[in-house]
Write a protein that holds these residues in place. Structure first.
Motif, PDB file in Angstrom:
ATOM      1  N   ILE A 156       8.425  -3.650  12.255  1.00 65.13           N
ATOM      2  CA  ILE A 156       7.368  -4.132  11.349  1.00 65.13           C
ATOM      3  C   ILE A 156       6.377  -4.983  12.144  1.00 65.13           C
ATOM      4  CG2 ILE A 156       6.917  -5.617   9.326  1.00 65.13           C
ATOM      5  CD1 ILE A 156       9.796  -4.814   8.382  1.00 65.13           C
ATOM      6  N   HIS A 157       5.091  -4.864  11.812  1.00 67.97           N
ATOM      7  CA  HIS A 157       4.066  -5.693  12.468  1.00 67.97           C
ATOM      8  C   HIS A 157       2.998  -6.067  11.444  1.00 67.97           C
ATOM      9  CE1 HIS A 157       1.405  -2.197  12.482  1.00 67.97           C
ATOM     10  NE2 HIS A 157       2.435  -1.488  12.931  1.00 67.97           N
ATOM     11  N   SER A 158       2.147  -7.047  11.794  1.00 72.91           N
ATOM     12  CA  SER A 158       1.124  -7.488  10.840  1.00 72.91           C
ATOM     13  C   SER A 158       0.110  -6.376  10.619  1.00 72.91           C
ATOM     14  CB  SER A 158       0.435  -8.770  11.315  1.00 72.91           C
ATOM     15  OG  SER A 158      -0.298  -8.522  12.465  1.00 72.91           O
ATOM     16  N   ALA A 159      -0.485  -6.369   9.420  1.00 73.96           N
ATOM     17  CA  ALA A 159      -1.474  -5.382   8.961  1.00 73.96           C
ATOM     18  C   ALA A 159      -0.832  -4.055   8.538  1.00 73.96           C
ATOM     19  CB  ALA A 159      -2.570  -5.142   9.984  1.00 73.96           C
ATOM     20  N   MET A 160       0.495  -3.973   8.609  1.00 75.40           N
ATOM     21  CA  MET A 160       1.195  -2.776   8.113  1.00 75.40           C
ATOM     22  C   MET A 160       1.251  -2.842   6.585  1.00 75.40           C
ATOM     23  SD  MET A 160       5.201  -1.743   8.859  1.00 75.40           S
ATOM     24  CE  MET A 160       4.971  -0.983  10.452  1.00 75.40           C
ATOM     25  N   PRO A 161       1.040  -1.712   5.873  1.00 78.35           N
ATOM     26  CA  PRO A 161       1.186  -1.747   4.407  1.00 78.35           C
ATOM     27  C   PRO A 161       2.589  -2.238   4.023  1.00 78.35           C
ATOM     28  CG  PRO A 161       0.176   0.311   5.105  1.00 78.35           C
ATOM     29  CD  PRO A 161       0.614  -0.390   6.348  1.00 78.35           C
ATOM     30  N   MET A 162       2.650  -3.111   3.018  1.00 76.18           N
ATOM     31  CA  MET A 162       3.912  -3.720   2.615  1.00 76.18           C
ATOM     32  C   MET A 162       4.944  -2.656   2.203  1.00 76.18           C
ATOM     33  SD  MET A 162       5.145  -6.772   2.550  1.00 76.18           S
ATOM     34  CE  MET A 162       3.973  -8.078   2.268  1.00 76.18           C
ATOM     35  N   LYS A 163       4.473  -1.586   1.564  1.00 76.24           N
ATOM     36  CA  LYS A 163       5.375  -0.495   1.143  1.00 76.24           C
ATOM     37  C   LYS A 163       6.128   0.082   2.347  1.00 76.24           C
ATOM     38  CE  LYS A 163       3.906   1.878  -3.071  1.00 76.24           C
ATOM     39  NZ  LYS A 163       3.007   2.904  -3.610  1.00 76.24           N
ATOM     40  N   GLN A 164       5.365   0.329   3.415  1.00 73.76           N
ATOM     41  CA  GLN A 164       5.957   0.899   4.625  1.00 73.76           C
ATOM     42  C   GLN A 164       6.970  -0.079   5.240  1.00 73.76           C
ATOM     43  OE1 GLN A 164       2.960   1.985   7.505  1.00 73.76           O
ATOM     44  NE2 GLN A 164       4.469   2.469   9.089  1.00 73.76           N
ATOM     45  N   ALA A 165       6.601  -1.380   5.264  1.00 74.23           N
ATOM     46  CA  ALA A 165       7.493  -2.411   5.816  1.00 74.23           C
ATOM     47  C   ALA A 165       8.797  -2.471   5.027  1.00 74.23           C
ATOM     48  CB  ALA A 165       6.793  -3.770   5.802  1.00 74.23           C
ATOM     49  N   VAL A 203      11.701 -11.897   7.110  1.00 70.35           N
ATOM     50  CA  VAL A 203      10.746 -12.403   6.122  1.00 70.35           C
ATOM     51  C   VAL A 203       9.400 -11.722   6.336  1.00 70.35           C
ATOM     52  CG1 VAL A 203       9.528 -14.467   5.283  1.00 70.35           C
ATOM     53  CG2 VAL A 203      11.898 -14.658   6.057  1.00 70.35           C
ATOM     54  N   LEU A 204       8.792 -11.268   5.247  1.00 66.66           N
ATOM     55  CA  LEU A 204       7.450 -10.671   5.291  1.00 66.66           C
ATOM     56  C   LEU A 204       6.530 -11.523   4.444  1.00 66.66           C
ATOM     57  CD1 LEU A 204       8.444  -6.952   4.514  1.00 66.66           C
ATOM     58  CD2 LEU A 204       8.331  -8.065   6.739  1.00 66.66           C
ATOM     59  N   ILE A 205       5.359 -11.855   4.981  1.00 66.13           N
ATOM     60  CA  ILE A 205       4.386 -12.643   4.223  1.00 66.13           C
ATOM     61  C   ILE A 205       3.135 -11.802   4.045  1.00 66.13           C
ATOM     62  CG2 ILE A 205       2.939 -14.713   4.247  1.00 66.13           C
ATOM     63  CD1 ILE A 205       5.141 -16.137   5.706  1.00 66.13           C
ATOM     64  N   GLY A 206       2.612 -11.779   2.839  1.00 64.62           N
ATOM     65  CA  GLY A 206       1.392 -11.013   2.598  1.00 64.62           C
ATOM     66  C   GLY A 206       1.154 -10.798   1.125  1.00 64.62           C
ATOM     67  N   GLY A 207       0.459  -9.712   0.806  1.00 65.59           N
ATOM     68  CA  GLY A 207       0.115  -9.418  -0.582  1.00 65.59           C
ATOM     69  C   GLY A 207       1.291  -8.825  -1.333  1.00 65.59           C
ATOM     70  N   SER A 208       1.017  -8.228  -2.457  1.00 70.70           N
ATOM     71  CA  SER A 208       2.065  -7.711  -3.328  1.00 70.70           C
ATOM     72  C   SER A 208       2.841  -6.587  -2.639  1.00 70.70           C
ATOM     73  CB  SER A 208       1.451  -7.162  -4.618  1.00 70.70           C
ATOM     74  OG  SER A 208       0.682  -6.017  -4.315  1.00 70.70           O
ATOM     75  N   ALA A 209       4.098  -6.414  -3.046  1.00 72.72           N
ATOM     76  CA  ALA A 209       4.956  -5.386  -2.450  1.00 72.72           C
ATOM     77  C   ALA A 209       4.389  -3.992  -2.709  1.00 72.72           C
ATOM     78  CB  ALA A 209       6.362  -5.506  -3.009  1.00 72.72           C
ATOM     79  N   GLU A 210       3.645  -3.835  -3.814  1.00 70.93           N
ATOM     80  CA  GLU A 210       3.114  -2.519  -4.166  1.00 70.93           C
ATOM     81  C   GLU A 210       1.904  -2.136  -3.312  1.00 70.93           C
ATOM     82  OE1 GLU A 210       3.640   0.329  -6.147  1.00 70.93           O
ATOM     83  OE2 GLU A 210       5.573  -0.609  -5.767  1.00 70.93           O
ATOM     84  N   ARG A 211       0.863  -3.024  -3.301  1.00 70.27           N
ATOM     85  CA  ARG A 211      -0.377  -2.614  -2.660  1.00 70.27           C
ATOM     86  C   ARG A 211      -0.815  -3.548  -1.534  1.00 70.27           C
ATOM     87  NH1 ARG A 211      -2.912  -2.924  -7.417  1.00 70.27           N
ATOM     88  NH2 ARG A 211      -4.898  -3.441  -6.488  1.00 70.27           N
ATOM     89  N   GLY A 212      -0.001  -4.557  -1.250  1.00 70.91           N
ATOM     90  CA  GLY A 212      -0.398  -5.523  -0.235  1.00 70.91           C
ATOM     91  C   GLY A 212      -0.133  -5.031   1.178  1.00 70.91           C
ATOM     92  N   VAL A 213      -0.521  -5.872   2.150  1.00 68.07           N
ATOM     93  CA  VAL A 213      -0.222  -5.594   3.552  1.00 68.07           C
ATOM     94  C   VAL A 213       0.472  -6.810   4.152  1.00 68.07           C
ATOM     95  CG1 VAL A 213      -2.111  -3.964   3.941  1.00 68.07           C
ATOM     96  CG2 VAL A 213      -2.492  -6.385   4.290  1.00 68.07           C
ATOM     97  N   VAL A 214       1.157  -6.611   5.277  1.00 66.53           N
ATOM     98  CA  VAL A 214       1.895  -7.688   5.930  1.00 66.53           C
ATOM     99  C   VAL A 214       0.906  -8.562   6.708  1.00 66.53           C
ATOM    100  CG1 VAL A 214       3.671  -8.229   7.651  1.00 66.53           C
ATOM    101  CG2 VAL A 214       3.950  -6.235   6.138  1.00 66.53           C
TER     102      VAL A 214
END
Length: 394
Positions: free
Chosen positions: A55-64, A32-43
Motif C-alpha cells: 500500500i502507498h499514498s494516493a492509492m484508492p482506499m478500495k484497492q488498499a 493503519v490507513l489515513i484518508g477519505g472514505s473507504a468507498e471512494r476515498g484515497v490513502v
C-alpha cells in the motif's frame, strides 16, 4: 578558512499515522490507513505495517483494503496535524539559527560553522530527542555535507533513527543504493537508466557525464553530480513566501451580498489553484474590505492546512458575514492566504474523494495550459461586467 558544510535533514516518520497513534495508542503496531472514505476515498498516509502489503499514498482506499482487509481506516483530521507540525516547527525555531521547512513534516537545518562552538552531530541528536520528548512523535534525521545526501541518510535511518555521513564518504555511502533512492530522480528517468543496465548508484558513479548529457540534456550533469554527492543547494529560510493575495476594486460601490460573494469565490479559486501549482497549503485565511469612505477592515481566521476550494470558499463567505456591516457599500474586496508551507498534495487527500481529486487535477491542468480563469465554478463566473463560460478561455 571556509567551514565544511553540515546539513541536517529531519523527517517525522509516518507523520499523520504517528499523530493519530499519539491520541490512540491502540493503533501502535497495526496497519493503519489515513484518508477519505473507504468507498471512494484515497490513502493520504499509511503506517509501515500497511506498506508491507504494497500500500502507498494516493492509492484508492478500495484497492488498499483489498490488499490489507484488516487495516484500520481513519478519516484524516487536519487540525491535529497542523497543530503537531506547528509544535515541531517551534522547537526547531527555538533551537537552531537557520532552517527550512519544506513540508508539514520535513525540515532542513544548516549547522555549518556551529562546530566552532558545539559538536554539530550532538546538537542534532539533542534536537531530535527534544522533539520526541516534547511531542511524543517519532522522528529521524540524516546529517551530511549536502541536502541530497542528508535526505538520503534520513531515508536509510528510518524508522526513528539517525545517521551521520562523514565528509569524504558521501559517494561510498550512496554507491550500493538503488538509483530510485536519489531525491527528485523520477520514475521515467529511472526507467531510461534501467535500459542501459544502470540500477545502482555505483553504476551511475562510473558512467561518463557526457553519456548522461546525451540522454537527459543539461539534467544529465545534475544526475551525475547527485550520484557523487555533489549538491550546491542552500538551506533557505522560509521567509521568502509567507502569503499570497489578490483584490478587486469595483467600478461602482457594491452593497449586494451576491456580487461580493461571487467576487470572493473567483479570487479564492484563483489563489487555491496557484497554491496547488506551487505545492503549497495555507493555514490562515483573511479578507479585506474597503468601504466607500476608504475605511479598511481586515478579518482573518486560522484554518486546517489546505489548498482545496471546497474548504476555502465556505471560509471566505463566513468571514464576509463576520466582517461586513451590510448597510455600508464596498469599493474594494480582497482575499489573502498566509502561513504557507509545502505539502498540498498529501494534505488535500484527507478531505477529498477520488472524484474531487480528479476534478481539481483536471481544473488545474486546463488552467495551467491555457492560463488562469479558463475554467471555474459557476459561482465565480459573473464578476461585475465580466462573464465567464467555464468551457471558454477567459
Amino acid at each position: 578558512m571556509e567551514h565544511k558544510r553540515w546539513i541536517v535533514h529531519i523527517d517525522l516518520d509516518s507523520f499523520f499515522v504517528s499523530v493519530e497513534r499519539k491520541f490512540n495508542p491502540d493503533l501502535i503496531g497495526k496497519p493503519v490507513l489515513i484518508g477519505g472514505s473507504a468507498e471512494r476515498g484515497v490513502v493520504a498516509s499509511c503506517s509501515y505495517e500497511a506498506r508491507k502489503f504494497g500500500i502507498h499514498s494516493a492509492m484508492p482506499m478500495k484497492q488498499a483494503m483489498r490488499l490489507c482487509p484488516h487495516a484500520t481506516v481513519i478519516r484524516g483530521s487536519h487540525g491535529l496535524y497542523s497543530e503537531a507540525s506547528r509544535e515541531v516547527t517551534e522547537i526547531i525555531h527555538d533551537s537552531v539559527p537557520l532552517y527550512q521547512k519544506t513540508s508539514v513534516d520535513e525540515f532542513y537545518i544548516d549547522l555549518t560553522g556551529i562546530d566552532r562552538y558545539h559538536d554539530s552531530y550532538q546538537l542534532a541528536t539533542e534536537l531530535r530527542q527534544r522533539v520526541i520528548r516534547e511531542t511524543g512523535l517519532p522522528i529521524s534525521f540524516g546529517m551530511a555535507s549536502t541536502k541530497t545526501v542528508a535526505k538520503m541518510a534520513t531515508n536509510e535511518a528510518k524508522p526513528n533513527g539517525q545517521l551521520l555521513i562523514p565528509h569524504g564518504s558521501e559517494a561510498a555511502f550512496m554507491a550500493p543504493l538503488p538509483i530510485r533512492k536519489i531525491p527528485m530522480l523520477g520514475e521515467k528517468a529511472c526507467q531510461k537508466l534501467y535500459q542501459y543496465g544502470i540500477e545502482k548508484i555505483s553504476h551511475l558513479q562510473k558512467t561518463d557525464v557526457r553519456f548522461l548529457e546525451t540522454i537527459f540534456g543539461k539534467h544529465g550533469r545534475d544526475i551525475w553530480n547527485k550520484a557523487h554527492g555533489l549538491d550546491e543547494g542552500e538551506v533557505v529560510s522560509e521567509h521568502e513566501r509567507k502569503s499570497m493575495s489578490t483584490e478587486n476594486t469595483f467600478h461602482t460601490n457594491v452593497a449586494d451580498l451576491k456580487t461580493l460573494e461571487t467576487s470572493l469565490v473567483s479570487m479564492t479559486e484563483e489563489l487555491a489553484s496557484k497554491l496547488r501549482r506551487e505545492g503549497l497549503v495555507t493555514s490562515c485565511l483573511a479578507i479585506k474590505l474597503r468601504y466607500a469612505n476608504f475605511e479598511t477592515h481586515t478579518v482573518q481566521e486560522k484554518i486546517p492546512l489546505t489548498a482545496a476550494e471546497h474548504i476555502l470558499i465556505p471560509g471566505v463567505k463566513n468571514l464576509l458575514k463576520k466582517a461586513w456591516n451590510q448597510n455600508r457599500p464596498i469599493r474594494l474586496i480582497g482575499v489573502r492566504m498566509s502561513n504557507l508551507c509545502r505539502g498540498s498534495y498529501q494534505i488535500n487527500l484527507f478531505e477529498d474523494n477520488e472524484e474531487q481529486i480528479r476534478l481539481y487535477q483536471a481544473m488545474d491542468n486546463i488552467n495551467f495550459k491555457f492560463g488562469d480563469k479558463t475554467i471555474c465554478r459557476a459561482a465565480g463566473m459573473n464578476i461585475g461586467t465580466r462573464n465567464f463560460n467555464p468551457f471558454m478561455r477567459g
